[in-house]
Enzyme design. Structure first.
Site, PDB file in Angstrom:
ATOM      1  N   SER A 166      -3.221  -7.595   2.521  1.00 59.32           N
ATOM      2  CA  SER A 166      -3.481  -7.496   3.985  1.00 59.32           C
ATOM      3  C   SER A 166      -3.936  -9.057   4.482  1.00 59.32           C
ATOM      4  O   SER A 166      -3.591  -9.367   5.634  1.00 59.32           O
ATOM      5  CB  SER A 166      -4.617  -6.375   4.340  1.00 59.32           C
ATOM      6  N   LYS A 177     -18.191  -6.013   6.760  1.00 55.25           N
ATOM      7  CA  LYS A 177     -17.104  -6.467   6.725  1.00 55.25           C
ATOM      8  C   LYS A 177     -16.540  -6.473   8.123  1.00 55.25           C
ATOM      9  O   LYS A 177     -16.106  -5.372   8.717  1.00 55.25           O
ATOM     10  CB  LYS A 177     -16.215  -6.022   5.776  1.00 55.25           C
ATOM     11  N   ARG A 224      -1.602  -5.969  -8.561  1.00 54.54           N
ATOM     12  CA  ARG A 224      -0.656  -6.880  -8.404  1.00 54.54           C
ATOM     13  C   ARG A 224      -0.641  -8.034  -9.592  1.00 54.54           C
ATOM     14  O   ARG A 224      -0.146  -7.412 -10.705  1.00 54.54           O
ATOM     15  CB  ARG A 224      -0.850  -7.549  -7.121  1.00 54.54           C
ATOM     16  N   HIS A 280       0.635  -1.155   0.133  1.00 55.53           N
ATOM     17  CA  HIS A 280       0.029  -0.054   0.052  1.00 55.53           C
ATOM     18  C   HIS A 280       0.920   1.313  -0.051  1.00 55.53           C
ATOM     19  O   HIS A 280       0.649   2.179  -0.785  1.00 55.53           O
ATOM     20  CB  HIS A 280      -0.927  -0.082   1.153  1.00 55.53           C
TER      21      HIS A 280
HETATM   22  P1  ADP Z   1      -9.798  -3.308  -0.911  1.00 53.16           P
HETATM   23  O1  ADP Z   1     -10.651  -4.163   0.302  1.00 53.16           O
HETATM   24  O2  ADP Z   1     -10.505  -2.176  -1.364  1.00 53.16           O
HETATM   25  O3  ADP Z   1      -9.486  -4.118  -1.969  1.00 53.16           O
HETATM   26  P2  ADP Z   1      -7.124  -3.230   0.163  1.00 53.16           P
HETATM   27  O4  ADP Z   1      -6.632  -2.529   1.242  1.00 53.16           O
HETATM   28  O5  ADP Z   1      -7.154  -4.638   0.032  1.00 53.16           O
HETATM   29  O6  ADP Z   1      -8.607  -2.949  -0.091  1.00 53.16           O
HETATM   30  O7  ADP Z   1      -6.496  -2.737  -1.256  1.00 53.16           O
HETATM   31  C1  ADP Z   1      -6.603  -1.417  -1.727  1.00 53.16           C
HETATM   32  C2  ADP Z   1      -5.945  -1.120  -3.082  1.00 53.16           C
HETATM   33  O8  ADP Z   1      -4.420  -1.386  -2.949  1.00 53.16           O
HETATM   34  C3  ADP Z   1      -6.183  -2.185  -4.088  1.00 53.16           C
HETATM   35  O9  ADP Z   1      -6.451  -1.666  -5.206  1.00 53.16           O
HETATM   36  C4  ADP Z   1      -5.203  -3.419  -3.983  1.00 53.16           C
HETATM   37  O10 ADP Z   1      -5.243  -3.932  -5.347  1.00 53.16           O
HETATM   38  C5  ADP Z   1      -4.281  -2.443  -3.647  1.00 53.16           C
HETATM   39  N1  ADP Z   1      -3.003  -3.112  -3.196  1.00 53.16           N
HETATM   40  C6  ADP Z   1      -3.119  -3.941  -1.987  1.00 53.16           C
HETATM   41  N2  ADP Z   1      -1.870  -4.463  -1.691  1.00 53.16           N
HETATM   42  C7  ADP Z   1      -1.057  -4.116  -2.947  1.00 53.16           C
HETATM   43  C8  ADP Z   1       0.115  -4.537  -3.116  1.00 53.16           C
HETATM   44  N3  ADP Z   1       0.927  -5.343  -2.510  1.00 53.16           N
HETATM   45  N4  ADP Z   1       0.907  -4.067  -4.516  1.00 53.16           N
HETATM   46  C9  ADP Z   1      -0.140  -3.302  -5.264  1.00 53.16           C
HETATM   47  N5  ADP Z   1      -1.223  -2.735  -5.012  1.00 53.16           N
HETATM   48  C10 ADP Z   1      -1.807  -3.456  -3.771  1.00 53.16           C
END
Ligand code: ADP
Length: 165
Positions: free
Chosen positions: A128, A39, A90, A15
């Site tokens: 996460s 959630k 990703r 992030h």
């Molecule tokens: P959500 O529940 O909205 O997917 P996340 O916190 O899991 O929330 O992710 C928020 C954004 O960050 C999403 O676009 C996700 O693809 C991106 N993201 C999360 N981890 C990574 C990573 N390691 N590399 C690139 N993008 C990431």
């Protein structure tokens, strides 16, 4: 102008990498933490926001704003005068969901644009959910979580620092 929405439960270095790249393109960037009452999250909304603020401050990125929203992202964007959604990509596995997410948002508001950024290759498999799962089972993922956040994660999972190393 640009908003990077997400759950950030917890924020990872993947992030942070996206935040850094996005803020170098969009000086006026807001991280918007989603409040989804349906959630179950490990960290509360306030905790997630405060962890992001701490991490941004430690990294000299205090110009990046941190906010929250509930409900439709496009409505939040309309209220706060934002046009650009930042999302991270990703592997190809993200693509399908993000493709429909972007199309849906565009249907709801044709002025909204989604911009996709790729984090450094070392964070390709960092999410996460996986971080929570692996650390819960005793894996050491310090290289994927900011040092200010890692102890909070261990504590929330009921683990001591030594248990995971
Ligand atoms: P959500 O529940 O909205 O997917 P996340 O916190 O899991 O929330 O992710 C928020 C954004 O960050 C999403 O676009 C996700 O693809 C991106 N993201 C999360 N981890 C990574 C990573 N390691 N590399 C690139 N993008 C990431």
């Amino acid at each position: 102008m640009a908003v990077y929405p997400g759950s950030f439960d917890p924020p990872t270095l993947g992030h942070l990498d996206i935040m850094r790249r996005a803020s170098s393109i969009f000086p006026n960037l807001t991280i918007a933490v989603v409040k989804n009452p349906k959630k179950q999250t490990l960290f509360s909304l306030a905790e997630r926001q405060s962890m992001i603020r701490d991490m941004l401050q430690a990294e000299g990125m205090e110009h990046v704003a941190v906010d929250q929203f509930e409900g439709l992202l496009v409505k939040y964007m309309q209220r706060s005068g934002k046009r650009v959604i930042i999302r991270g990509l990703r592997a190809t596995s993200d693509f399908e969901y993000e493709f429909s997410f972007a199309a849906m948002n565009r249907t709801l508001d044709k002025n909204v644009e989604a911009v996709y950024l790729m984090a450094n290759e070392s964070y390709t498999f960092v999410s996460s959910n996986l971080v929570k799962e692996v650390v819960r089972l005793g894996g050491d993922l310090r290289q994927h979580v900011h040092p200010l956040i890692y102890p909070k994660l261990l504590e929330r999972l009921g683990l001591s620092d030594s248990a995971s190393s």
